[in-house]
Write a protein that holds these residues in place. Structure first.
Motif, short mmCIF file in Angstrom:
data_model
loop_
_atom_site.label_atom_id
_atom_site.label_comp_id
_atom_site.label_asym_id
_atom_site.label_seq_id
_atom_site.Cartn_x
_atom_site.Cartn_y
_atom_site.Cartn_z
N HIS B 75 58.66 31.83 -5.26
CA HIS B 75 58.72 30.82 -4.05
C HIS B 75 58.92 31.41 -3.05
O HIS B 75 59.02 32.70 -2.76
CB HIS B 75 60.40 29.89 -4.36
CG HIS B 75 61.46 30.69 -3.97
ND1 HIS B 75 61.99 31.60 -5.29
CD2 HIS B 75 62.53 30.79 -3.07
CE1 HIS B 75 63.24 32.15 -4.66
NE2 HIS B 75 63.17 31.66 -3.65
N HIS B 77 60.90 31.94 0.08
CA HIS B 77 61.88 32.41 0.98
C HIS B 77 61.86 33.73 1.29
O HIS B 77 61.30 34.50 0.31
CB HIS B 77 63.22 31.98 0.01
CG HIS B 77 63.89 30.87 0.40
ND1 HIS B 77 64.72 30.20 -0.59
CD2 HIS B 77 63.32 29.82 1.14
CE1 HIS B 77 64.87 28.94 -0.35
NE2 HIS B 77 64.22 28.50 0.71
N ILE B 145 63.64 24.78 -1.67
CA ILE B 145 62.32 24.97 -1.25
C ILE B 145 61.24 24.16 -2.44
O ILE B 145 61.45 24.55 -3.68
CB ILE B 145 61.89 26.26 -0.67
CG1 ILE B 145 60.46 26.32 0.00
CG2 ILE B 145 61.98 27.21 -1.72
CD1 ILE B 145 60.16 27.54 0.86
N SER B 235 63.52 27.20 6.21
CA SER B 235 62.88 27.27 4.94
C SER B 235 63.44 26.26 4.04
O SER B 235 62.68 25.89 2.73
CB SER B 235 62.77 28.67 4.41
OG SER B 235 64.22 29.07 4.16
N ASN B 236 64.58 25.38 4.25
CA ASN B 236 65.07 24.40 3.40
C ASN B 236 64.26 22.92 3.57
O ASN B 236 64.79 22.42 4.38
CB ASN B 236 66.56 24.39 3.61
CG ASN B 236 67.07 23.39 2.64
OD1 ASN B 236 66.60 22.62 1.94
ND2 ASN B 236 68.55 23.82 2.27
N VAL B 237 62.93 23.02 3.22
CA VAL B 237 62.11 21.85 3.37
C VAL B 237 62.86 20.42 2.93
O VAL B 237 62.53 19.64 3.55
CB VAL B 237 60.97 22.00 2.90
CG1 VAL B 237 59.87 20.99 2.92
CG2 VAL B 237 60.12 23.37 3.15
N VAL B 264 57.77 26.50 9.87
CA VAL B 264 57.71 25.54 8.66
C VAL B 264 57.57 24.31 8.56
O VAL B 264 56.86 23.77 7.77
CB VAL B 264 59.07 26.17 8.25
CG1 VAL B 264 59.32 25.22 6.60
CG2 VAL B 264 59.28 27.70 7.65
#
Lengths: 559, 559
Positions: B75, B77, B145, B235-237, B264
């Motif tokens: 992923h 991150h 994510i 990054s925490n979509v 992002v």
């Protein structure tokens, strides 16, 4: 109450303890009488590189030294007594404290060579002390150290109550109950202003009783087939008592390790604040001679401090005590913000040795409770004292702010609540209060023997040095014709690993030589501009090559 | 499954990610085929002064470069992709990743100028990739994510499963459910070894669903009479999507601040991973033109990082956005250990500006949940996969240890569980596993453009410099007769505030002169012993006077 002079005012201000955790020092002043409550230290912030401890700036007290009637001390924790040796060196005034608090203070003063010169006045919760126009009385509170008191200051303008650090523990370990009756009585007679402990103002509910820990200890001690190590704050005398009790119940002997732990256990048991069964305490050297299930080790290091006894045991570098696979380690404390990583590391190291480690937030681990009251207790205090004005103290800004909201929730008018920074003066006259300017206040940094000789410039340099190191460029020029007699030599520390960067440093050398020759041929020969040019040229080159900005110190000698 | 060569072994080892949080890099090797999973970075420990980031030591991969078949990335991150630019510069191998992950990687490679040279192979959860004798397949997981996958590696010795980072979210924000069926199927077919995420192994119960946050956001947005600022990890979509949803529901426009957040949001919305209503996003400059209750600001800085957008807003030094009294700030994250103080400071500053701040542990604040599964989820994974051997990964030692206990609790034999440090090799042959030595591994420190040129000596010097600063002592001697031609000059940086310590430095000067004269008259004139003697004499004097030990750099020139 003393007679009121209509032009005199009541002033309240903090020299430490608001907007921060630590170095508590509060001042109540009426006319020509100044009463100080506590004189603590705090530990340096991360950016205070190389600093040992931080104490309050007492310039204002020194400028008014003839008015200072004394220092009342609420309890014996470092953030309330740790500043005394530094303060007393500059301001010789009497200290008023309860018995255990006095014992701990005397130990400090002895180390600082101040014991003979300092007047110490022993008080109890029932004492009355007249300090000029201000009369001080006290009330017993619960906290993580015995003999803690709150202070009630009767001034001609009205009564000011300072809670000290407190919780309400309805089942205290030493049967010393908080004096609810006296607090209620003070409240009933009318209180102008309350200064109250905000440490746990963010925490809902009630803080559990210290006694809960004892049962948990006993169970763990009983289950453990080998040694038990308990790490806690040395100053948490109640916790230490519970370790002793659980050891007695489970027929274990106790060894004490860590300088401050040995210190406090010695003082507290000599003074009768610890009840230690005959023959219970053994020397650390004797631990190995006893069966593993007959031993408990009481230790410092609950914050994972790298030099503490627990950390050394965890790294197997303690001179006397080893951790063996199968031992149980209890970390009976919550990490202070900033120490989480150290505690985590210590837990890792202990587990690698095969120890069973009990740690984590008290609510999960069951082996720690706070010494400070949570929201419901803070409201209880507010409702017992029922002050007209409220000044939250002892906490970072967010804690004070939460405490202020609690104050509003129990009916104190918003405009009667003062959120203060250190140095902010709250002035009371004829029953009304207002913010009235600022007095000097701040951090005095102590590094080794130096008090206040490390300021922003020194700290900024340390920060720069710590990031990218330093390059010293030395060159000797001829006084006659400015030619280079020797050098340039470049010495670097903390910049790059020299053996891997020879090429870079050789090129740097050429840059410096080239810069100097160019300046000479342009007839620039004042030192200042030689230095500036060398610094700039070299700095630019190094940044291009490395994206680092080491400190550059050009030294140009002329002979 | 490929044919098995009876002399070949299966090796599993970590180059990063065990005994630490960050720089994840795991390796599965069968015979001459090496498959790497992830290549992350970590942020420096406190004692790594001046270091920007830390990446794994890949010496072993470089020594076996012809065997490396590629890097699978679970992923997008930083602790899984952040090391790629450094690794790919030295080891040009193909990267296999899902779409969003690839998008984020490409952005990194572009900045590093590596995009053209790197082979990127897009995979989906349904892909099959043959990497020499090892076949990789994938399964969808839930994490903070989108497009996160676990990896299933079929080797001739047996199947190895690597979970990536995961939780089980039964109500995921993007309707991408974890593929329980495929995991169950993999488990049913038989798994030799499981490598599973240990981040939350200390936490009991289940991690709440990400969807919970959305409802909370909507309620807060609706109640807020002014602007709302939400700080979270860029990054925490999923979290960002929920901010967008709540903004849409409450008719607010959204401005995005902070470089990584802009990055992002741009990449994720261009690629269709964020569903942004037409016209919802405004420029930060436009914030002031809209009514305060029509705006939400999405920001970096949830860790209180001093240079982040939120910290700058809190200090009123952000160029475009101010915090006004009455604004609401949501800190939608938990502080990473070590950052608590920074977050606390930011909250304090925001509150001082009059903002209403929602912060604290997710269980209290309601505005954050973890992206990693808690104990019940870890057990669920163990029971779905039912491995013969278990290697806890992705965590500090204490987390791995807790995870090992969870493994035992679901029936895995203790001797089949391997607690590894980086570099530890677990070897599998004919169905049995054992620890089989160590390969080179460690931290490569990156400072500016330098990779690995800062080692222990440089760090030790930076530490010394940061504690007590440096004194440079310069003196020029005559080549002929050894007399002092110039100096000694003492220059100090980071030691004491010079203007307050003139006497001390003058005395230091006398000590150096005296030492040199004494040595001359004793006919000692080798540089090395001159330097050592000056250093010792000065060091002793300064320690006596100040209890500090600055670095002392004697520079003796001869002309």
């Amino acid at each position: 109450m003393s007679k009121k002079n209509s032009t005199d005012k009541l002033l309240i201000y903090a020299l430490g303890g608001v907007g921060e955790i630590g170095k508590n020092m509060y001042v109540v002043q009426y006319g020509n009488d100044i009463v100080v409550v506590d004189a603590g230290l705090k530990f340096p912030e991360e950016e205070m590189l190389g600093i040992d401890v931080v104490i309050p700036d007492i310039t204002h007290l020194l400028e008014n030294r003839e008015k200072v009637r004394g220092i009342l001390v609420t309890h014996g924790h470092e953030d309330h007594i740790g500043g005394l040796p530094y303060v007393l060196k500059q301001l010789n005034v009497p200290i008023y404290a309860t018995r255990l608090t006095t014992g701990l203070i005397e130990n400090k003063l002895k180390e600082a060579g101040l014991l003979g010169d300092t007047k110490r006045i022993l008080i109890t919760a029932d004492s009355e002390v007249q300090m000029g126009s201000i009369k001080a009385t006290f009330f017993r509170t619960n906290h993580s150290i015995p003999d803690s008191v709150g202070v009630c200051l009767e001034t001609p303008e009205g009564v000011v109550v300072h809670t000290g650090d407190f919780k309400f523990d309805h089942t205290p370990v030493n049967d010393q109950y908080a004096d609810l009756q006296r607090m209620a009585e003070i409240g009933k007679r009318g209180v102008l202003a309350l200064l109250s402990d905000s440490t746990n103002a963010e925490r809902p509910g009630f803080t559990p009783s210290e006694s809960n820990i004892g049962k948990e200890f006993e169970e763990i001690f009983r289950r453990a087939k080998q040694r038990v190590v308990v790490a806690t704050f040395a100053s948490n005398v109640h916790r230490v008592q519970q370790v002793i009790n659980a050891a007695a119940e489970t027929r274990r002997k106790m060894a004490v390790v860590g300088r401050s732990m040995v210190n406090v256990v010695t003082i507290a048991s000599e003074m009768g604040y610890l009840d230690v069964p005959e023959g219970m305490i053994i020397e650390p050297e004797e631990v190995n001679k006893l069966p593993a299930d007959r031993v408990v080790i009481l230790s410092t290091g609950s914050q994972g401090e790298p030099m503490s006894a627990l950390s050394r045991m965890a790294r197997s570098t303690h001179r006397k005590v080893d951790i063996l696979a199968g031992d149980t380690v209890i970390i009976s404390a919550t990490p202070i913000p900033g120490n989480e990583k150290y505690v985590g590391r210590t837990v890792d190291e202990l587990m690698r040795l095969g120890a069973h480690v009990i740690y984590g937030p008290g609510s999960v681990s069951g082996v720690h409770v706070s010494g400070h009251g949570s929201q419901e207790e803070l409201k209880l205090m507010l409702n017992l004292i029922r002050p007209q004005y409220f000044i939250p103290i002892h906490g970072e800004y967010r804690m004070l702010r939460h405490h202020a909201l609690l104050g509003e929730s129990v009916g104190i008018e918003r405009e009667n609540i003062f959120l203060c920074d250190i140095g902010d003066v709250v002035e009371f006259q004829n029953g009304t209060a207002r913010k009235a300017g600022k007095i000097p206040s701040g951090n005095v940094l102590i590094d080794g023997l130096g008090v206040g000789d490390v300021g922003n410039i020194v700290l900024r340099d340390r920060k720069l040095l710590s990031q990218d190191g330093i390059l010293v460029v030395v060159v000797t020029l001829s006084k006659q014709d400015g030619t280079i007699l020797s050098g340039p030599d470049i010495i670097s520390r903390g910049f790059v690993y020299v053996r891997e960067s020879e090429g870079l440093l050789e090129e740097a050398n050429r840059i410096v030589t080239g810069t100097l020759h160019k300046l000479m041929s342009d007839n620039v020969n004042e030192w200042a501009s030689l230095k500036t040019n060398v610094k700039d040229a070299l700095g630019r080159f190094l940044y291009e090559q490395t994206r680092r900005r080491p400190m550059i110190l050009p030294i140009i000698m002329e002979v």
